[in-house]
Design a protein around this motif. Structure first.
Motif, short mmCIF file in Angstrom:
data_model
loop_
_atom_site.label_atom_id
_atom_site.label_comp_id
_atom_site.label_asym_id
_atom_site.label_seq_id
_atom_site.Cartn_x
_atom_site.Cartn_y
_atom_site.Cartn_z
N VAL A 91 0.85 -1.19 0.00
CA VAL A 91 0.00 0.00 0.00
C VAL A 91 0.88 1.24 0.00
O VAL A 91 1.70 1.44 0.90
CB VAL A 91 -0.92 0.01 1.23
CG1 VAL A 91 -1.74 1.30 1.27
CG2 VAL A 91 -1.84 -1.19 1.21
N ARG A 92 0.71 2.07 -1.01
CA ARG A 92 1.54 3.27 -1.13
C ARG A 92 1.05 4.35 -0.16
O ARG A 92 -0.15 4.65 -0.10
CB ARG A 92 1.48 3.81 -2.56
CG ARG A 92 2.26 5.09 -2.77
CD ARG A 92 2.12 5.60 -4.21
NE ARG A 92 2.67 6.93 -4.34
CZ ARG A 92 3.95 7.21 -4.52
NH1 ARG A 92 4.81 6.23 -4.60
NH2 ARG A 92 4.35 8.45 -4.64
N ILE A 93 1.98 4.91 0.64
CA ILE A 93 1.63 6.01 1.53
C ILE A 93 2.46 7.26 1.24
O ILE A 93 2.30 8.27 1.91
CB ILE A 93 1.79 5.60 3.01
CG1 ILE A 93 3.23 5.20 3.32
CG2 ILE A 93 0.83 4.49 3.37
CD1 ILE A 93 3.47 4.91 4.79
N GLY A 94 3.35 7.20 0.24
CA GLY A 94 4.07 8.38 -0.21
C GLY A 94 5.22 8.78 0.70
O GLY A 94 5.96 7.94 1.21
N SER A 95 5.36 10.07 0.94
CA SER A 95 6.44 10.57 1.78
C SER A 95 6.03 10.46 3.25
O SER A 95 4.86 10.60 3.60
CB SER A 95 6.77 12.02 1.43
OG SER A 95 5.65 12.85 1.66
N VAL A 96 7.04 10.23 4.11
CA VAL A 96 6.79 10.04 5.54
C VAL A 96 7.77 10.89 6.33
O VAL A 96 8.95 10.97 5.99
CB VAL A 96 6.95 8.56 5.95
CG1 VAL A 96 6.81 8.40 7.46
CG2 VAL A 96 5.93 7.70 5.23
N GLN A 97 7.27 11.53 7.37
CA GLN A 97 8.12 12.30 8.28
C GLN A 97 7.67 12.01 9.71
O GLN A 97 6.48 12.11 10.01
CB GLN A 97 8.00 13.80 8.00
CG GLN A 97 8.91 14.67 8.86
CD GLN A 97 10.36 14.57 8.43
OE1 GLN A 97 10.66 14.49 7.25
NE2 GLN A 97 11.27 14.53 9.40
N SER A 98 8.59 11.62 10.59
CA SER A 98 8.20 11.33 11.96
C SER A 98 9.30 11.70 12.94
O SER A 98 10.48 11.64 12.62
CB SER A 98 7.85 9.84 12.13
OG SER A 98 8.99 9.04 11.94
N THR A 99 8.88 12.10 14.14
CA THR A 99 9.78 12.39 15.24
C THR A 99 9.21 11.76 16.50
O THR A 99 8.08 12.05 16.89
CB THR A 99 9.95 13.90 15.47
OG1 THR A 99 10.50 14.50 14.29
CG2 THR A 99 10.89 14.17 16.64
N LEU A 100 9.99 10.87 17.13
CA LEU A 100 9.59 10.21 18.37
C LEU A 100 10.58 10.58 19.47
O LEU A 100 11.80 10.61 19.23
CB LEU A 100 9.56 8.69 18.20
CG LEU A 100 8.38 8.07 17.45
CD1 LEU A 100 8.49 8.34 15.96
CD2 LEU A 100 8.32 6.56 17.69
N VAL A 101 10.06 10.84 20.66
CA VAL A 101 10.90 11.17 21.80
C VAL A 101 10.61 10.17 22.92
O VAL A 101 9.45 9.94 23.28
CB VAL A 101 10.62 12.60 22.30
CG1 VAL A 101 11.44 12.89 23.56
CG2 VAL A 101 10.95 13.61 21.21
N ALA A 102 11.67 9.56 23.45
CA ALA A 102 11.54 8.64 24.58
C ALA A 102 12.06 9.36 25.82
O ALA A 102 13.17 9.87 25.83
CB ALA A 102 12.35 7.37 24.33
N ASP A 103 11.23 9.38 26.88
CA ASP A 103 11.63 10.10 28.09
C ASP A 103 10.79 9.64 29.27
O ASP A 103 9.55 9.60 29.18
CB ASP A 103 11.43 11.61 27.88
CG ASP A 103 11.86 12.42 29.09
OD1 ASP A 103 12.75 11.96 29.82
OD2 ASP A 103 11.29 13.50 29.30
N ASP A 104 11.47 9.27 30.37
CA ASP A 104 10.79 8.94 31.62
C ASP A 104 9.71 7.87 31.42
O ASP A 104 8.58 8.01 31.86
CB ASP A 104 10.17 10.20 32.23
CG ASP A 104 9.80 10.01 33.69
OD1 ASP A 104 10.35 9.09 34.33
OD2 ASP A 104 8.93 10.75 34.18
N ASP A 105 10.09 6.79 30.77
CA ASP A 105 9.19 5.65 30.53
C ASP A 105 7.94 6.03 29.76
O ASP A 105 6.85 5.49 29.99
CB ASP A 105 8.81 4.98 31.85
CG ASP A 105 9.93 4.06 32.34
OD1 ASP A 105 10.73 3.62 31.51
OD2 ASP A 105 9.98 3.78 33.55
N ARG A 106 8.08 6.96 28.84
CA ARG A 106 6.98 7.25 27.94
C ARG A 106 7.55 7.54 26.56
O ARG A 106 8.70 7.97 26.42
CB ARG A 106 6.13 8.41 28.43
CG ARG A 106 6.80 9.76 28.41
CD ARG A 106 5.81 10.86 28.73
NE ARG A 106 6.48 12.14 28.78
CZ ARG A 106 6.70 12.83 29.90
NH1 ARG A 106 6.31 12.33 31.05
NH2 ARG A 106 7.30 14.00 29.86
N ILE A 107 6.75 7.28 25.56
CA ILE A 107 7.12 7.54 24.18
C ILE A 107 6.16 8.60 23.63
O ILE A 107 4.94 8.43 23.66
CB ILE A 107 7.04 6.26 23.32
CG1 ILE A 107 8.04 5.23 23.86
CG2 ILE A 107 7.33 6.58 21.86
CD1 ILE A 107 7.96 3.89 23.15
#
Length: 232
Positions: free
Chosen positions: A94-110
């Motif tokens: 399944v084509r979804i095109g361009s993707v941009q993501s930023t994830l931060v892990a801190d103090d047992d949470r994402i």
């Protein structure tokens, strides 16, 4: 470097933990020109028989690049940031095109600060939210999804056209609460076509309570009514 794929580790920290896996952190940047070629290149580099994982057959294509910066914390998840971007991405065919993501892990949470996919004229997805690992709880989760032809992504949605959905979720992952708002430019049920459909609903105890449904037929005669029906 593995073939045309580049991985650069600029820092690596391993902290031993008694009776447990070590805590690992560091800094990594990577660039993968062709996702479907990566498993074969890795197999060759490790001297394994080719085809141990055929990503192309699974319908995974496109290019990706990103960076990972994590600080190890024994007994907790590593703290840091993961940035990822991709072009011409297809997942499971399944084509979804361009993707941009930023994830931060801190103090047992994402924390998902940004998760955006854009295939112009076909699909757009924008989502943010937080997941607490200790309590398995969602907070501030919201997603906006626009699909020109939803049946491309799920055959069960073939009766919908130009779908615009907005979803918000809070609470335990096992029993989240939230709201769902759906809009479609056209709904087809059997041989009958409805020109426009709008639906608002709330979610609680895995029960969807439809509170508003507005439908317009092709001749623009508007039909509007309220629903308090619960749908499991």
């Amino acid at each position: 470097r593995v073939g045309s794929n580049e991985f650069v580790v600029s820092a690596l920290t391993v902290v031993p933990v008694e009776d447990a896996l070590p805590a690992i952190g560091g800094a990594l940047t990577f660039e993968i020109p062709r996702i479907d070629d990566l498993p074969g290149v890795v197999d060759a580099a490790l001297g394994r028989e080719a085809g141990s994982l055929e990503v192309g057959r699974l319908g995974w294509f496109g290019s990706a690049r990103g960076s990972v910066t994590l600080e190890p914390f024994p007994g907790r998840i590593a703290t840091g940031t993961i940035d990822l971007s991709g072009e011409d991405i297809a997942l499971a065919g399944v084509r979804i095109g361009s993707v941009q993501s930023t994830l931060v892990a801190d103090d047992d949470r994402i924390v998902v600060r940004e998760l955006r996919a854009n295939d112009p004229g076909r699909a757009f997805i924008d989502a943010v939210g937080t997941y607490e690992l200790d309590s398995a709880t969602l907070s501030g989760v919201s997603a906006s999804i626009q699909l020109a032809d939803p049946d491309v992504y799920a055959e069960e949605l073939s009766f919908l056209h130009d779908l615009d959905a907005r979803v918000s979720l809070e609470g335990p992952l096992s029993e989240p609460t939230g709201t769902v708002n759906l809009r479609a430019s056209r709904l087809e049920i059997g041989e009958r076509a409805i020109g426009r459909v709008e639906t608002d609903a709330t979610l609680e105890d895995w029960t969807l309570d439809v509170t508003r449904l507005v439908a317009a037929t092709d001749d623009e005669a508007l039909e509007a009514f309220q629903l308090c029906t619960q749908m499991e």
